[in-house]
Design an enzyme around this catalytic site. Sequence first.
Site, PDB file in Angstrom:
ATOM      1  N   TYR A   1      42.870  31.737  40.919  1.00  0.00           N
ATOM      2  CA  TYR A   1      41.962  30.883  41.709  1.00  0.00           C
ATOM      3  C   TYR A   1      40.491  31.256  41.527  1.00  0.00           C
ATOM      4  O   TYR A   1      39.650  30.374  41.365  1.00  0.00           O
ATOM      5  CB  TYR A   1      42.342  30.918  43.200  1.00  0.00           C
ATOM      6  CG  TYR A   1      43.675  30.287  43.533  1.00  0.00           C
ATOM      7  CD1 TYR A   1      43.957  28.967  43.185  1.00  0.00           C
ATOM      8  CD2 TYR A   1      44.651  30.995  44.213  1.00  0.00           C
ATOM      9  CE1 TYR A   1      45.179  28.390  43.498  1.00  0.00           C
ATOM     10  CE2 TYR A   1      45.879  30.423  44.533  1.00  0.00           C
ATOM     11  CZ  TYR A   1      46.137  29.126  44.175  1.00  0.00           C
ATOM     12  OH  TYR A   1      47.343  28.554  44.486  1.00  0.00           O
TER      13      TYR A   1
ATOM     14  N   PHE B   1      47.697  38.514  38.520  1.00  0.00           N
ATOM     15  CA  PHE B   1      48.687  37.770  39.307  1.00  0.00           C
ATOM     16  C   PHE B   1      48.200  36.327  39.432  1.00  0.00           C
ATOM     17  O   PHE B   1      46.992  36.068  39.470  1.00  0.00           O
ATOM     18  CB  PHE B   1      48.841  38.367  40.710  1.00  0.00           C
ATOM     19  CG  PHE B   1      49.633  39.645  40.731  1.00  0.00           C
ATOM     20  CD1 PHE B   1      51.023  39.626  40.890  1.00  0.00           C
ATOM     21  CD2 PHE B   1      49.004  40.865  40.588  1.00  0.00           C
ATOM     22  CE1 PHE B   1      51.755  40.804  40.908  1.00  0.00           C
ATOM     23  CE2 PHE B   1      49.730  42.050  40.603  1.00  0.00           C
ATOM     24  CZ  PHE B   1      51.106  42.019  40.768  1.00  0.00           C
ATOM     25  N   ASP B   2      49.165  35.418  39.561  1.00  0.00           N
ATOM     26  CA  ASP B   2      48.871  33.986  39.681  1.00  0.00           C
ATOM     27  C   ASP B   2      47.774  33.658  40.703  1.00  0.00           C
ATOM     28  O   ASP B   2      46.875  32.882  40.435  1.00  0.00           O
ATOM     29  CB  ASP B   2      50.153  33.220  40.031  1.00  0.00           C
ATOM     30  CG  ASP B   2      51.089  34.039  40.916  1.00  0.00           C
ATOM     31  OD1 ASP B   2      50.583  34.771  41.791  1.00  0.00           O
ATOM     32  OD2 ASP B   2      52.307  33.951  40.715  1.00  0.00           O
ATOM     33  N   GLY B   3      47.860  34.283  41.885  1.00  0.00           N
ATOM     34  CA  GLY B   3      46.889  33.957  42.937  1.00  0.00           C
ATOM     35  C   GLY B   3      45.471  34.350  42.567  1.00  0.00           C
ATOM     36  O   GLY B   3      44.503  33.844  43.142  1.00  0.00           O
ATOM     37  N   PHE B   4      45.339  35.234  41.580  1.00  0.00           N
ATOM     38  CA  PHE B   4      44.007  35.650  41.153  1.00  0.00           C
ATOM     39  C   PHE B   4      43.455  34.749  40.044  1.00  0.00           C
ATOM     40  O   PHE B   4      42.373  34.993  39.514  1.00  0.00           O
ATOM     41  CB  PHE B   4      44.005  37.117  40.724  1.00  0.00           C
ATOM     42  CG  PHE B   4      44.515  38.043  41.809  1.00  0.00           C
ATOM     43  CD1 PHE B   4      44.232  37.763  43.137  1.00  0.00           C
ATOM     44  CD2 PHE B   4      45.280  39.152  41.512  1.00  0.00           C
ATOM     45  CE1 PHE B   4      44.718  38.582  44.151  1.00  0.00           C
ATOM     46  CE2 PHE B   4      45.758  39.979  42.524  1.00  0.00           C
ATOM     47  CZ  PHE B   4      45.480  39.699  43.844  1.00  0.00           C
TER      48      PHE B   4
ATOM     49  N   HIS C   1      50.186  37.071  45.392  1.00  0.00           N
ATOM     50  CA  HIS C   1      50.872  37.668  44.238  1.00  0.00           C
ATOM     51  C   HIS C   1      52.098  36.859  43.830  1.00  0.00           C
ATOM     52  O   HIS C   1      52.935  37.334  43.068  1.00  0.00           O
ATOM     53  CB  HIS C   1      51.274  39.114  44.528  1.00  0.00           C
ATOM     54  CG  HIS C   1      50.119  40.061  44.648  1.00  0.00           C
ATOM     55  ND1 HIS C   1      49.179  39.952  45.639  1.00  0.00           N
ATOM     56  CD2 HIS C   1      49.748  41.123  43.890  1.00  0.00           C
ATOM     57  CE1 HIS C   1      48.281  40.917  45.493  1.00  0.00           C
ATOM     58  NE2 HIS C   1      48.595  41.637  44.439  1.00  0.00           N
TER      59      HIS C   1
ATOM     60  N   LEU D   1      36.861  44.146  36.973  1.00  0.00           N
ATOM     61  CA  LEU D   1      37.753  43.371  37.839  1.00  0.00           C
ATOM     62  C   LEU D   1      37.047  42.089  38.287  1.00  0.00           C
ATOM     63  O   LEU D   1      36.365  42.075  39.317  1.00  0.00           O
ATOM     64  CB  LEU D   1      38.135  44.231  39.047  1.00  0.00           C
ATOM     65  CG  LEU D   1      39.320  43.819  39.897  1.00  0.00           C
ATOM     66  CD1 LEU D   1      39.760  44.987  40.757  1.00  0.00           C
ATOM     67  CD2 LEU D   1      38.994  42.624  40.791  1.00  0.00           C
ATOM     68  N   ALA D   2      37.156  41.042  37.501  1.00  0.00           N
ATOM     69  CA  ALA D   2      36.482  39.789  37.830  1.00  0.00           C
ATOM     70  C   ALA D   2      37.108  38.675  36.988  1.00  0.00           C
ATOM     71  O   ALA D   2      36.863  38.607  35.782  1.00  0.00           O
ATOM     72  CB  ALA D   2      34.989  39.894  37.561  1.00  0.00           C
ATOM     73  N   GLU D   3      37.903  37.842  37.616  1.00  0.00           N
ATOM     74  CA  GLU D   3      38.679  36.865  36.854  1.00  0.00           C
ATOM     75  C   GLU D   3      37.801  35.787  36.224  1.00  0.00           C
ATOM     76  O   GLU D   3      38.068  35.328  35.109  1.00  0.00           O
ATOM     77  CB  GLU D   3      39.749  36.221  37.736  1.00  0.00           C
ATOM     78  CG  GLU D   3      40.900  37.153  38.097  1.00  0.00           C
ATOM     79  CD  GLU D   3      40.568  38.153  39.196  1.00  0.00           C
ATOM     80  OE1 GLU D   3      39.511  38.002  39.847  1.00  0.00           O
ATOM     81  OE2 GLU D   3      41.363  39.093  39.404  1.00  0.00           O
TER      82      GLU D   3
ATOM     83  N   GLU E   1      42.474  42.919  33.365  1.00  0.00           N
ATOM     84  CA  GLU E   1      42.402  44.073  34.259  1.00  0.00           C
ATOM     85  C   GLU E   1      43.588  44.996  33.979  1.00  0.00           C
ATOM     86  O   GLU E   1      44.737  44.560  34.056  1.00  0.00           O
ATOM     87  CB  GLU E   1      42.409  43.593  35.708  1.00  0.00           C
ATOM     88  CG  GLU E   1      41.160  42.783  36.048  1.00  0.00           C
ATOM     89  CD  GLU E   1      41.348  41.871  37.260  1.00  0.00           C
ATOM     90  OE1 GLU E   1      42.302  42.073  38.016  1.00  0.00           O
ATOM     91  OE2 GLU E   1      40.525  40.950  37.420  1.00  0.00           O
TER      92      GLU E   1
END
Lengths: 345, 349
Positions: free
Chosen positions: B107, B102-105, B148, B77-79, B48
Amino acid sequence: MDTLPPVASGDVAAPLAPAQLRELYSLMVAVRHLDTSAIAWQRQGLIPGYAPELGQEAAQVGSGYAVDTTRDFVFPTYREMGVARTMGVDMIAYMSTHKATWHGGLYNPLESRLAPIQAVVAGSVLHAVGWAHGQTLDHKDGVALSYFGDGASSQGDVHEAMNFAAVMKAPVVFFVQNNGWAISVPTERQVAGGSVAARAAGYGMPALQIDGDDVVAVVEATRRAFAHARAGNGPVVIEAMTYRRGPHSTSDDPGRYRSLAEERDGAGADPLERFRQRLLTEGIADEAFFAEALAAAKAEEEQIRTGVQALGPRPGAEMFDLVFQETTPTLQAQAASWREESEHV
Amino acid sequence: MSNSILEGGTTVAAGATANTVVLSMQQALNRALDEVLAENPKTLVFGEDCGRLGGVFRITDGLQAKHGDQRVFDTPLAESGILGMSVGLAMAGFHPIPEVQFDGFAYPAINQIVCQVARMNYRSRGTLPMPITLRVPSFGGIRAPEHHGESLEALFAHVPGLKVVSPSNPHEAYHLLKYAATRPDPVIFMEPKSRYWQKGDVDPARADAADGAPTGAKVMREGRHLTLVAWGAMVARCLQVAGLAAEDGIDVEVLDLRWLKPIDAGSLAASVRKTRRAVVVHEAPLTSGLGAEVAQLITQACFDTLKAPVERVTGFDVPYPSGDLEDEYIPNIDRILFGIQRVLEYKRG
């Protein structure tokens, strides 16, 4: 539904020759016989489990028939035995996954052009998009064929895959076998918006909703979709309407969620019998041919059963050796202690 | 002495040579990606905002202009999509270097990471390698919004089929990324975002013999009295602490683990056999954190020589807090000093 623009190319537009129609029938008989035999193998204790596809032979053989294994790549889930057989995959190696010999099967995915068998039902749909985008980057004309079902279409990865593919114009054919059931849940409780094909419009993709029990219609639709994607026009959705006549797997009891009457009404005409009648009516094949096709299917099944029976367990060391391309000291240490404690070496 | 993780100053590599340049970690990572893209035409950098913007942390700044929008590109935008597409690209012979912003994304992409990226080599019996380097801006310390700032190393390290590494300074960032991005296996590359702007000496020729094996841990400061084991942003903090402890005559060794999977158990044992005491410092929550794994590796190798149980100074078993509380959450200088004191003053019952 048919929003796919017409394809001018002669190859695609040409009707199937009689020899090809007979070949399709032979493939369907082989798949039918192997499929029903695999259930028997499970009952006999030869394999621990199997996911039957009774009734989906036309959808699988017809779509697999459109694949060019010199340039295309197929991404299955766990119910695509008919596709694998049509593509010429080593069926003993394919069935090994159902014998619990190795997850994904023992066939070579690169040589067979069939990705490993996959239990996360939408997991491989994104892989198809990535592989297809790789064709664009490499200036190649291969097409990715992604198989999934009505149940899988509920998973987010299918939506991400369709969006990615449409944005990137990736040469992917999303082939949905809508067999009416996601284990026990019927399509109307699974798919909002009426159909999976209807969703394609939202992504700006053409779609075809077809009679998935008509093998000729499936071949023609898949060829059209391949031609569209191969020409650089981006992805296509094909929703093949069919019916899973048997259980979801050999552990499933469909009697808990549908009656025999519902099953008979939902299933409609048997795709194999339907095609046989057509070949007879059009004078393309006769009883002798059908008998010969069945005999060949039986002989093939016997040979595959013997091969599956002979499959021994894999050597335990593979468990450690195949995790990475470059192993780690930790894995080496675990492999060494496993050998000492299990093989006493 | 401030407890802000953003401080801690320039790092100077031992044995700086004529090749040495001073770069921030952001610049070092950017340079590493630039070189990897130039050296291997099959590498791809995407995620992204990685293209025209150059990433929200500018790690991919200028790469699209230089290498083209086929090699460096923005994705939707789609991990899960980013990681699933990486699997397919790897199957097609590419070497993807995807980023989750970011790390939390990470998941939302866990299903693809765990079920697909980590298993495809195994599932395919080695015929479909997954040379994917997933860059994850990681850990806290920048007062970012929720999701984040997360420490996912134990989660990733627990998954068979993944390798995990985290650099602690610009020199490490440059070399570890160049190494990871040329491997045939999936590597989760955890970048300590609080260190992105810190400058340090980078020797691109890696003339420093003390670097050791690229898969190993590295002693960042020699000491005799105890070993602080850390990775990522905590290494700089532990070096700060070691400097302060030295004023009290405590000689602290700082070991940068670098690889969190596989852990270099040999270097860990060698350091602790020398100092006979160890404190593991990490930002992640205590329970089932990587500190427990490190402590067990030390116990197994050094039980006979240990003078005290291995201590842990970590984050807490709470969701990562808001910026106002993160200095309380991240192991700070005082808490690490207390950990050192507990180990030094341990008396056998």
